[in-house]
Structure formats: structure tokens, C-alpha cells
Motif scaffolding. Structure first.
Motif, mmCIF file in Angstrom:
data_model
loop_
_atom_site.group_PDB
_atom_site.id
_atom_site.type_symbol
_atom_site.label_atom_id
_atom_site.label_comp_id
_atom_site.label_asym_id
_atom_site.label_seq_id
_atom_site.Cartn_x
_atom_site.Cartn_y
_atom_site.Cartn_z
ATOM 1 N N CYS A 153 -8.618 24.319 15.527
ATOM 2 C CA CYS A 153 -7.726 23.901 16.612
ATOM 3 C C CYS A 153 -8.540 23.190 17.679
ATOM 4 O O CYS A 153 -9.576 23.695 18.130
ATOM 5 N N GLU A 155 -7.942 22.806 20.670
ATOM 6 C CA GLU A 155 -7.832 23.419 21.997
ATOM 7 C C GLU A 155 -8.603 24.732 22.096
ATOM 8 O O GLU A 155 -9.446 24.903 22.965
ATOM 9 N N THR A 165 -0.276 22.247 13.854
ATOM 10 C CA THR A 165 0.319 20.935 14.103
ATOM 11 C C THR A 165 -0.749 19.857 13.985
ATOM 12 O O THR A 165 -1.786 19.930 14.655
ATOM 13 N N VAL A 167 -1.763 15.977 14.529
ATOM 14 C CA VAL A 167 -1.394 14.825 15.354
ATOM 15 C C VAL A 167 -1.967 13.564 14.704
ATOM 16 O O VAL A 167 -3.169 13.309 14.790
ATOM 17 N N PHE A 174 -3.877 21.490 15.931
ATOM 18 C CA PHE A 174 -3.639 22.477 16.977
ATOM 19 C C PHE A 174 -2.941 23.674 16.356
ATOM 20 O O PHE A 174 -2.032 23.507 15.531
ATOM 21 N N ASP A 176 -0.529 27.105 16.253
ATOM 22 C CA ASP A 176 0.854 27.203 16.707
ATOM 23 C C ASP A 176 0.954 27.640 18.172
ATOM 24 O O ASP A 176 1.828 27.170 18.915
ATOM 25 N N CYS A 178 -1.321 27.087 20.711
ATOM 26 C CA CYS A 178 -1.699 25.972 21.594
ATOM 27 C C CYS A 178 -0.679 24.841 21.532
ATOM 28 O O CYS A 178 -0.427 24.173 22.532
ATOM 29 N N SER A 179 -0.104 24.631 20.357
ATOM 30 C CA SER A 179 0.918 23.589 20.220
ATOM 31 C C SER A 179 2.086 23.871 21.137
ATOM 32 O O SER A 179 2.612 22.971 21.810
ATOM 33 N N LYS A 182 0.881 23.707 25.017
ATOM 34 C CA LYS A 182 0.524 22.366 25.492
ATOM 35 C C LYS A 182 1.603 21.322 25.204
ATOM 36 O O LYS A 182 1.476 20.168 25.616
ATOM 37 N N VAL A 184 2.346 19.999 22.304
ATOM 38 C CA VAL A 184 1.748 19.001 21.414
ATOM 39 C C VAL A 184 2.825 18.360 20.546
ATOM 40 O O VAL A 184 3.646 19.047 19.934
ATOM 41 N N ARG A 185 2.789 17.049 20.481
ATOM 42 C CA ARG A 185 3.741 16.310 19.635
ATOM 43 C C ARG A 185 3.020 15.853 18.368
ATOM 44 O O ARG A 185 2.100 15.050 18.413
ATOM 45 N N ALA A 188 4.222 19.737 12.303
ATOM 46 C CA ALA A 188 3.884 21.129 12.005
ATOM 47 C C ALA A 188 3.888 21.343 10.494
ATOM 48 O O ALA A 188 4.740 20.814 9.773
#
Length: 251
Positions: A153, A155, A165, A167, A174, A176, A178-179, A182, A184-185, A188
Motif C-alpha cells: 500500500c 500509504e 485499490t 490506481v 492502496f 482497503d 487507506c482507500s 483517502k 482513492v479513485r 478495487a
């Protein structure tokens, strides 16, 4: 200068009535474009051995950046690919990827080995086409210097969670937690798919295609690999669209 090399024909174009221009993924010189004189004469050994998707031993003459093939002897022609439209369309997609991503004027043996292994497995129906596609996409990008950071991750540094996730724009993962925190887009995916994605990037070359997933998971893996490829190349591949149309029809 004259040299010998092994290469896969990844594109061909007719020039006049007898000649053609081919694009070759060669082991020693990367992607080159070369003229083949009298290649359309069926009595010439260069006719079949410089056809699309033919892997051949080539004798090449280079003069001021212009290449021509004097002799060609086929090693593998992947004839079985031509019996399956879906598989053939995927093979042509691999060729288009090579034209766009593989280097020129330098050793490309790793790239060539990757594509030849994928074509062999595809031609003999030894692996699911979607598995081969994801592996080729991710490994080609990694060889080109676009290896994503899938170790942990980005983060918190955790190696895995129930889902992670990805990106595509950054090539980062990332967990789950931290997603969610934050916002995050990205895309998943469950642990099994993330493990497979890591495998396409970090595994030894001789073990690259040695895994399996359910059809649903394979399609999600392909969503990840396609999204990353699109983010890196910013290009629409026409052969990919045709393959996806063939794949939809076979479902």
C-alpha cells in the motif's frame, strides 16, 4: 553492413506487384522495417518466411538506416493461429503492442521471447487468451520501464488486505482502509486478483503464465491491465477493439 538475426514478422505491407515492406521484432536490433524483394513470388523461400506472425532466421542488409532482407528461413509459422479468429485477433493485438512499445536499434531478446511464448500457448490453446493478454500487457510495460509499484500500500505500507485499490494513472496500490480514508479513485480488486497482477510483473519469465483464475477474476485482471496500458500509452489500439468484439461473441 550485413547481419543475421532471428525475428518475428509483426506487420507486412505490399509494395508493387512483387515486393513488400515488413516490420520485424528482431532479437538483436529490436523493431526494424525492412524491404523484401520478390517476396510475393510463391517460389521464393522469402514468400512464406516473411509473412505475418512468421518467426524466421533473417539475413539483413543495412545501409544508412535502410534495411532489406536478403534471405529468410522460417523457424515457426504459428499456422494453428489462423484456424481461430479470436486467437488470431489477439495475436495481431500483440503485434500492434510490439510496434508501439518495443525498442528500436537495440537488443530485444526479452521482448521477443515474451511474445513467442505467448503465441505458442495461444496457438495450442494451452492457456486462456485473457490470461495471456493480461500477462503480455503488464510484462511489456514493465520491460519498457513502466513497471507499476505493486509491492505494498502506497500509504501505510501493508502488503495485502482483503481487497486493494489499483490506481492506473499512477500504477500504485492502496489497501482497503487507506482507500476509504483517502477517498482513492481507482479499481478495487480482491486479494486473488491483486496476487495475479503482481505475478504478471514480478514473476520469473519462465513462470509468467503459470497461474489460473476464474473467468470473472480474469476479466477483472484484464480491466486492471488494460486501464494501466491506456494510462501509460494514451492510445486506442484497433486490434484490441476487434479482439474484444470477438471475445464478446464467444461468451
Amino acid at each position: 553492413m550485413k547481419f543475421k538475426t532471428n525475428g518475428l514478422i509483426i506487420k507486412e505491407q505490399n509494395i508493387g506487384e512483387q515486393d513488400k515492406l515488413v516490420t520485424v521484432l528482431s532479437d538483436s536490433h529490436g523493431v526494424i522495417r525492412a524491404f523484401v524483394r520478390r517476396a510475393k513470388n510463391i517460389k521464393s523461400p522469402k514468400c512464406a518466411s516473411t509473412g505475418l506472425l512468421c518467426y524466421s532466421e533473417l539475413s539483413v542488409f543495412e545501409n544508412k538506416g535502410t534495411y532489406s532482407i536478403d534471405e529468410a528461413h522460417s523457424i515457426e509459422m504459428f499456422i494453428k493461429l489462423r484456424n481461430n479468429v479470436k486467437n488470431m485477433s489477439l495475436a495481431q493485438y500483440f503485434c500492434e503492442l510490439c510496434i508501439h512499445l518495443c525498442p528500436k536499434e537495440q537488443d530485444s531478446s526479452d521482448y521477443l521471447r515474451l511474445i513467442l511464448n505467448a503465441l505458442h500457448l495461444l496457438a495450442h490453446n494451452k492457456k486462456d487468451p485473457l490470461l495471456l493478454k493480461a500477462c503480455v500487457e503488464m510484462r511489456l510495460l514493465s520491460l519498457c520501464g513502466y513497471m507499476p509499484d505493486l509491492v505494498m500500500c502506497d500509504e501505510c505500507g501493508v502488503y495485502e488486505s482483503q481487497s486493494m485499490t489499483f490506481v492506473p494513472k499512477t500504477g500504485k496500490l492502496f489497501c482497503d482502509t487507506c482507500s476509504a480514508q483517502k477517498g482513492v479513485r481507482g479499481i478495487a480488486a480482491p486479494k486473488s486478483v491483486i496476487t495475479a497482477l503482481r505475478h504478471t510483473v514480478y514473476s520469473d519469465s519462465d513462470k509468467l503464465f503459470s497461474f489460473s483464475l476464474s473467468e470473472e477474476s480474469l476479466r477483472l485482471l484484464n480491466t486492471l491491465s488494460e486501464s494501466y496500458l491506456s494510462a501509460i500509452t494514451e492510445k486506442d489500439f484497433l486490434t484490441l477493439q476487434f479482439f474484444k468484439m470477438m471475445d464478446d461473441q464467444s461468451m
